[in-house]
Design a protein around this motif. Structure first.
Motif, PDB file in Angstrom:
ATOM      1  N   GLU A  52      -7.513  10.217   5.577  1.00 52.65           N
ATOM      2  CA  GLU A  52      -8.045  11.458   5.528  1.00 52.65           C
ATOM      3  C   GLU A  52      -8.652  11.377   4.074  1.00 52.65           C
ATOM      4  OE1 GLU A  52      -5.793  15.038   6.193  1.00 52.65           O
ATOM      5  OE2 GLU A  52      -5.311  14.069   8.208  1.00 52.65           O
ATOM      6  N   ASP A  53      -7.880  10.819   3.325  1.00 53.95           N
ATOM      7  CA  ASP A  53      -8.209  10.929   1.748  1.00 53.95           C
ATOM      8  C   ASP A  53      -9.638  10.230   1.732  1.00 53.95           C
ATOM      9  OD1 ASP A  53      -5.894  12.257   0.938  1.00 53.95           O
ATOM     10  OD2 ASP A  53      -4.791  10.310   0.325  1.00 53.95           O
ATOM     11  N   ALA A  54      -9.656   8.930   2.214  1.00 50.63           N
ATOM     12  CA  ALA A  54     -10.999   8.131   1.998  1.00 50.63           C
ATOM     13  C   ALA A  54     -12.183   8.959   2.578  1.00 50.63           C
ATOM     14  CB  ALA A  54     -11.088   6.917   2.796  1.00 50.63           C
TER      15      ALA A  54
ATOM     16  N   GLU B  25     -15.250  -1.806  -0.202  1.00 51.50           N
ATOM     17  CA  GLU B  25     -14.465  -2.266  -0.948  1.00 51.50           C
ATOM     18  C   GLU B  25     -13.433  -1.130  -1.435  1.00 51.50           C
ATOM     19  OE1 GLU B  25     -16.753  -4.900  -3.851  1.00 51.50           O
ATOM     20  OE2 GLU B  25     -17.542  -5.849  -2.130  1.00 51.50           O
ATOM     21  N   GLY B  26     -13.097  -0.261  -0.544  1.00 51.79           N
ATOM     22  CA  GLY B  26     -12.107   0.768  -1.114  1.00 51.79           C
ATOM     23  C   GLY B  26     -12.618   1.735  -1.936  1.00 51.79           C
TER      24      GLY B  26
END
Length: 234
Positions: free
Chosen positions: A3-5, A226-227
């Motif tokens: 959810e944060d992403a 890459e995050g």
């Protein structure tokens, strides 16, 4: 994807769109979670003095409430000759920048505002990109309450599976800001959106549907690479 992403993607793409607004602009303010970040950032830019003298035209009650919260002055379509830029989300975007909108039941007003804008910027996260429209999201059709039954039959005759959208934490159907109802219609795929938009809107009792053909000028897509959240233009 966490959810944060997803939230980070939406935030970055909303900010990227708000950065494109120039001082003195009339801005169409769309509806939904990604556009909400754009409205917030416009408010931040006004507060800091980075942006001056903009006016917003909201596409929904939600957009109006957010604009007031973040200090964006509002006007109506009666007050302006044109809209310089509109920012709005979408539920699906195909490779030709054709959209399905209406997950927030505001597509009729959104279509009016977005079509009047010199530049219409669509803000989405990468999950909204599809090869064929209708493959992941039903098509919302706004219908006059008196016409729900005949319109349902007409949509079934076109191969659709219509369902009356029901409220969440509210008994009964969703009612739009115009006082109408929404039929969410599953078609599986919509190969010719331009023709289909007209066909649907010619059904008596249909106010408008969620196909947006030839309106999107810029599509900004939030992705995680890459995050890290990044924004690219489609």
């Amino acid at each position: 994807m966490s959810e944060d992403a997803v939230k980070a993607m939406k935030q970055q793409v909303g900010i990227a769109a708000a950065q494109r607004v120039q001082s003195g602009s009339i801005v169409g303010l769309g509806t939904g979670s990604t556009t909400a970040f754009a409205i917030e950032h416009l408010g931040d830019r006004l507060k800091s003095g980075d942006l001056k003298d903009i006016k917003g035209i909201p596409t929904s009650f939600q957009a109006s409430v957010l604009a007031k919260k973040y200090g964006i002055p509002l006007v109506t379509l009666d007050d302006v000759e044109k809209i310089d830029i509109a920012i709005d989300g979408a539920d699906e975007v195909d490779p030709n920048k054709v959209l399905i909108k209406g997950g927030g039941a505001a597509h009729t007003r959104e279509k009016i505002v977005d079509s009047l804008a010199d530049v219409f910027i669509v803000v989405v996260d990468s999950t909204k990109l599809v090869e064929t429209l209708g493959s992941t999201f039903p098509l919302p059709v706004e219908v006059l309450p008196v016409a729900v039954s005949p319109v349902t039959r007409a949509l079934e005759a076109l191969g659709g599976k219509p369902e009356l959208r029901m409220g969440v934490k509210k008994d009964g159907p969703v009612i739009t800001d115009q006082g109408n109802m929404i039929l969410d219609v599953t078609f599986g795929s919509i190969p010719n959106p331009a023709e289909f938009e007209k066909t649907l809107n010619n059904i008596p009792g249909v106010l408008d549907n969620g196909l947006f053909v030839g309106l999107a000028d810029v599509v900004l897509v939030g992705e995680i690479k890459e995050g890290q959240p990044i924004v690219r233009e489609l």
